[in-house]
Motif scaffolding. Structure first.
Motif, PDB file in Angstrom:
ATOM      1  N   GLU A  78      -2.058 -32.307 -40.770  1.00 18.82           N
ATOM      2  CA  GLU A  78      -1.414 -31.133 -40.160  1.00 18.82           C
ATOM      3  C   GLU A  78       0.063 -31.004 -40.526  1.00 18.82           C
ATOM      4  OE1 GLU A  78      -2.728 -32.347 -36.211  1.00 18.82           O
ATOM      5  OE2 GLU A  78      -3.266 -30.253 -35.863  1.00 18.82           O
ATOM      6  N   ARG A  79       0.667 -32.140 -40.912  1.00 13.89           N
ATOM      7  CA  ARG A  79       2.087 -32.094 -41.283  1.00 13.89           C
ATOM      8  C   ARG A  79       2.280 -31.810 -42.757  1.00 13.89           C
ATOM      9  NH1 ARG A  79       4.932 -35.281 -37.122  1.00 13.89           N
ATOM     10  NH2 ARG A  79       3.381 -35.534 -35.505  1.00 13.89           N
ATOM     11  N   THR A  81       1.126 -33.648 -45.226  1.00 14.20           N
ATOM     12  CA  THR A  81       1.122 -34.862 -46.043  1.00 14.20           C
ATOM     13  C   THR A  81      -0.225 -34.994 -46.752  1.00 14.20           C
ATOM     14  OG1 THR A  81       2.491 -35.895 -44.344  1.00 14.20           O
ATOM     15  CG2 THR A  81       1.502 -37.361 -45.996  1.00 14.20           C
ATOM     16  N   ARG A 162     -11.248 -38.169 -40.553  1.00  8.52           N
ATOM     17  CA  ARG A 162     -12.698 -38.041 -40.406  1.00  8.52           C
ATOM     18  C   ARG A 162     -12.977 -36.599 -40.003  1.00  8.52           C
ATOM     19  NH1 ARG A 162     -16.775 -37.883 -42.018  1.00  8.52           N
ATOM     20  NH2 ARG A 162     -18.750 -38.757 -41.316  1.00  8.52           N
ATOM     21  N   LEU A 163     -13.693 -35.898 -40.856  1.00 12.59           N
ATOM     22  CA  LEU A 163     -13.976 -34.484 -40.607  1.00 12.59           C
ATOM     23  C   LEU A 163     -15.284 -34.123 -41.283  1.00 12.59           C
ATOM     24  CD1 LEU A 163     -12.975 -31.497 -39.825  1.00 12.59           C
ATOM     25  CD2 LEU A 163     -12.111 -31.404 -42.158  1.00 12.59           C
ATOM     26  N   ILE A 211      -8.196 -28.408 -47.437  1.00  9.83           N
ATOM     27  CA  ILE A 211      -8.729 -28.945 -46.183  1.00  9.83           C
ATOM     28  C   ILE A 211      -7.599 -29.622 -45.407  1.00  9.83           C
ATOM     29  CG2 ILE A 211     -10.370 -30.573 -45.166  1.00  9.83           C
ATOM     30  CD1 ILE A 211     -12.054 -30.272 -47.756  1.00  9.83           C
ATOM     31  N   VAL A 212      -7.460 -29.236 -44.153  1.00  7.42           N
ATOM     32  CA  VAL A 212      -6.463 -29.854 -43.284  1.00  7.42           C
ATOM     33  C   VAL A 212      -7.189 -30.623 -42.184  1.00  7.42           C
ATOM     34  CG1 VAL A 212      -4.527 -29.450 -41.707  1.00  7.42           C
ATOM     35  CG2 VAL A 212      -4.818 -27.983 -43.714  1.00  7.42           C
ATOM     36  N   GLY A 214      -6.983 -32.386 -38.805  1.00 10.84           N
ATOM     37  CA  GLY A 214      -6.018 -32.317 -37.702  1.00 10.84           C
ATOM     38  C   GLY A 214      -6.509 -32.994 -36.445  1.00 10.84           C
ATOM     39  N   GLY A 215      -5.699 -32.855 -35.416  1.00 17.13           N
ATOM     40  CA  GLY A 215      -6.140 -33.266 -34.101  1.00 17.13           C
ATOM     41  C   GLY A 215      -5.921 -34.713 -33.758  1.00 17.13           C
ATOM     42  N   ARG A 216      -7.016 -35.371 -33.460  1.00 13.60           N
ATOM     43  CA  ARG A 216      -6.989 -36.676 -32.792  1.00 13.60           C
ATOM     44  C   ARG A 216      -6.332 -37.768 -33.604  1.00 13.60           C
ATOM     45  NH1 ARG A 216     -12.522 -39.298 -34.441  1.00 13.60           N
ATOM     46  NH2 ARG A 216     -12.546 -38.426 -36.517  1.00 13.60           N
ATOM     47  N   TYR A 220      -2.029 -41.970 -36.484  1.00 18.23           N
ATOM     48  CA  TYR A 220      -1.716 -42.747 -37.683  1.00 18.23           C
ATOM     49  C   TYR A 220      -0.890 -41.967 -38.711  1.00 18.23           C
ATOM     50  CZ  TYR A 220      -5.065 -45.952 -35.749  1.00 18.23           C
ATOM     51  OH  TYR A 220      -5.716 -46.802 -34.917  1.00 18.23           O
TER      52      TYR A 220
ATOM     53  N   THR B  13      -8.617 -27.354 -40.595  1.00 21.09           N
ATOM     54  CA  THR B  13      -9.907 -26.814 -41.005  1.00 21.09           C
ATOM     55  C   THR B  13     -10.886 -27.002 -39.844  1.00 21.09           C
ATOM     56  OG1 THR B  13      -9.411 -27.464 -43.269  1.00 21.09           O
ATOM     57  CG2 THR B  13     -11.727 -27.031 -42.753  1.00 21.09           C
ATOM     58  N   ASP B 198     -10.942 -35.832 -27.397  1.00 25.03           N
ATOM     59  CA  ASP B 198      -9.889 -36.577 -28.095  1.00 25.03           C
ATOM     60  C   ASP B 198      -8.881 -35.631 -28.756  1.00 25.03           C
ATOM     61  OD1 ASP B 198     -11.561 -35.654 -30.031  1.00 25.03           O
ATOM     62  OD2 ASP B 198     -11.982 -37.584 -30.957  1.00 25.03           O
TER      63      ASP B 198
END
Lengths: 222, 204
Positions: A78-79, A81, A162-163, A211-212, A214-216, A220, B13, B198
């Motif tokens: 999301e940043r 990187t 993980r997505l 692909i981004v 994000g989230g949980r 890290y 995404t 989460d």
């Protein structure tokens, strides 16, 4: 301020979604337990030499039927990187809309030259590329005439990423009635690839899909 | 990294359903059995070998076939193999703690070692489900015979009934001496187990 987590929604006209979607709101995780919910995926995946080219089962075999495309993009958090050395596991139906999966019992023809699965890794700048056949749409609910639009499944894993997602195609008539697209609402736009021309390589056209993740997993990325 | 405000962040995404056809040829036997290391190498993860046997059930009590199940746990000494613990002397070089399998019928058998006590946490395994009809859902499974459950902050945030739904029961042992634990993971409906958010933090 909320005292409980999200309410998951059931995909309209999706029977499996009705059977398997939790009905209770998700529970909040006490702060002290949050870290334990963020898996760190080891680099165990393998990719064979030819797996980036899903238009053929092997380098010495003929090309599958349909339109050959290149799919490429950047994997980042999301940043912004880049995420390097992540594995993309890719699977899709063939040109006619049939998976070469032992549990796909439809009468749609198989293509003797299409496997429909492949694995690639992102490079040091987070970029990935693969070739495949533009998949066919298929009738998911014959009783109500609802189709699954053309899509390619992509599972991303590696480190804190993980997505599991799907790449959709622009201007497809079946996009609007897809249960998961309906749940995504305006955000669905981000899962549609952006076409580009490929004059110098042996495919018909390209589809860009950045692909981004994000989230949980932000824990890290800091 | 420089601090960012929420508005600087890229939009993620969308997660999407795994669908019914996650490729079986992507399976990796070593991710389905964390109680051993690669064959031919003199190495053995520390800890007590266990087998977690689970059934994934939908709201009609039918098995949720074709579900991809992922596991994440601490090693026997309670340490997660994550960047936060890099260099920790209690890292077990033969144990990573991430597992994955596709439950073809909706039943699964995951071989691993009993996770250790981790700070204030009782032994637990984080379970992520990817299934047709839904995007990723996550929960955490505990072991009914562990005394430390009584002080686990996650377990204690739930009702007694919900605690029981997340507690695997000890039921005998395998021919090889591994303790067998069983759990029913009801994804929806009357006996639905708690799943966790989460993405949203407390107080947001």
């Amino acid at each position: 301020m909320s005292n409980s987590g999200r309410q998951l929604e059931i995909g309209p006209t999706d029977n499996t979604s009705d059977q398997r979607t939790p009905r209770n709101r998700l529970r909040l995780i006490p702060e002290i337990a949050r870290e334990s919910f963020a898996p760190y995926v080891p680099q165990r995946g393998l990719s064979r030499q030819n797996e980036w080219d899903m238009t053929r089962i092997a380098a010495d075999l003929p090309r599958a039927q349909g339109i050959a495309i290149e799919v490429s993009g950047k994997l980042q958090n999301e940043r912004g990187t880049p995420i390097s050395n992540a594995m993309l596991e890719i699977w899709s139906a063939n040109h006619f809309g049939r998976y070469r999966h032992i549990e796909d019992h439809s009468n749609i023809p198989l293509d003797e030259h299409f496997l429909g699965t492949g694995r690639v890794f992102t490079d040091s700048e987070g970029n990935y590329t693969f070739w495949t056949i533009s998949p066919g749409a298929y009738l998911a609910r014959p009783d109500i005439g609802r189709w699954r639009p053309k899509h390619i499944h992509i599972s991303v894993s590696g480190g804190g990423s993980r997505l599991i997602t799907q790449l959709y195609f622009p201007d497809e008539p079946n996009n609007a009635s897809d249960p998961m697209a309906i749940l995504m609402g305006d955000d669905f736009e981000r899962n549609i690839g952006k076409p580009y021309e490929t004059p110098k390589i042996d495919v018909d056209s390209g589809l860009n899909f950045d692909i981004v993740v994000g989230g949980r997993n932000a824990v890290y990325f800091e | 990294m420089k601090p960012s405000t929420q508005s600087d962040l890229l939009k993620p995404t969308n997660e999407d359903t795994v669908g019914p056809y996650f490729p079986i040829n992507f399976s990796d036997p070593l991710l389905e059995d964390l109680s051993r290391f690669e064959s031919g190498i003199t190495a053995q993860p520390q800890g007590i070998p266990i087998i977690l046997k689970g059934r994934l059930l939908d709201r009609f009590g039918e098995l949720a076939n074709g579900t991809l199940v992922e596991f994440w746990q601490a090693n026997a000494k309670g340490v997660y193999r994550s960047p936060k613990h890099e260099g920790d002397s209690d890292i077990d070089p033969w144990f990573w703690g991430y597992g994955r399998l596709r439950a073809e019928s909706g039943e699964f058998e995951f071989k691993t070692i009993m996770p250790g006590l981790c700070a204030d946490r009782a032994p637990n395994i984080t379970i992520t489900l990817f299934s047709d009809g839904i995007s990723r859902i996550v929960t955490q499974i505990f072991f009914a015979d562990q005394e430390s459950n009584a002080s686990d902050p996650l377990l204690q945030s739930l009702s007694g009934e919900d605690q029981a739904k997340l507690s695997a029961r000890h039921e005998g042992q395998s021919d090889c001496g591994s303790k067998i634990y069983t759990i029913d993971i009801v994804m929806a409906g009357e006996n639905e187990i708690p799943f966790f958010d989460d993405l949203i933090r407390e107080g947001e």
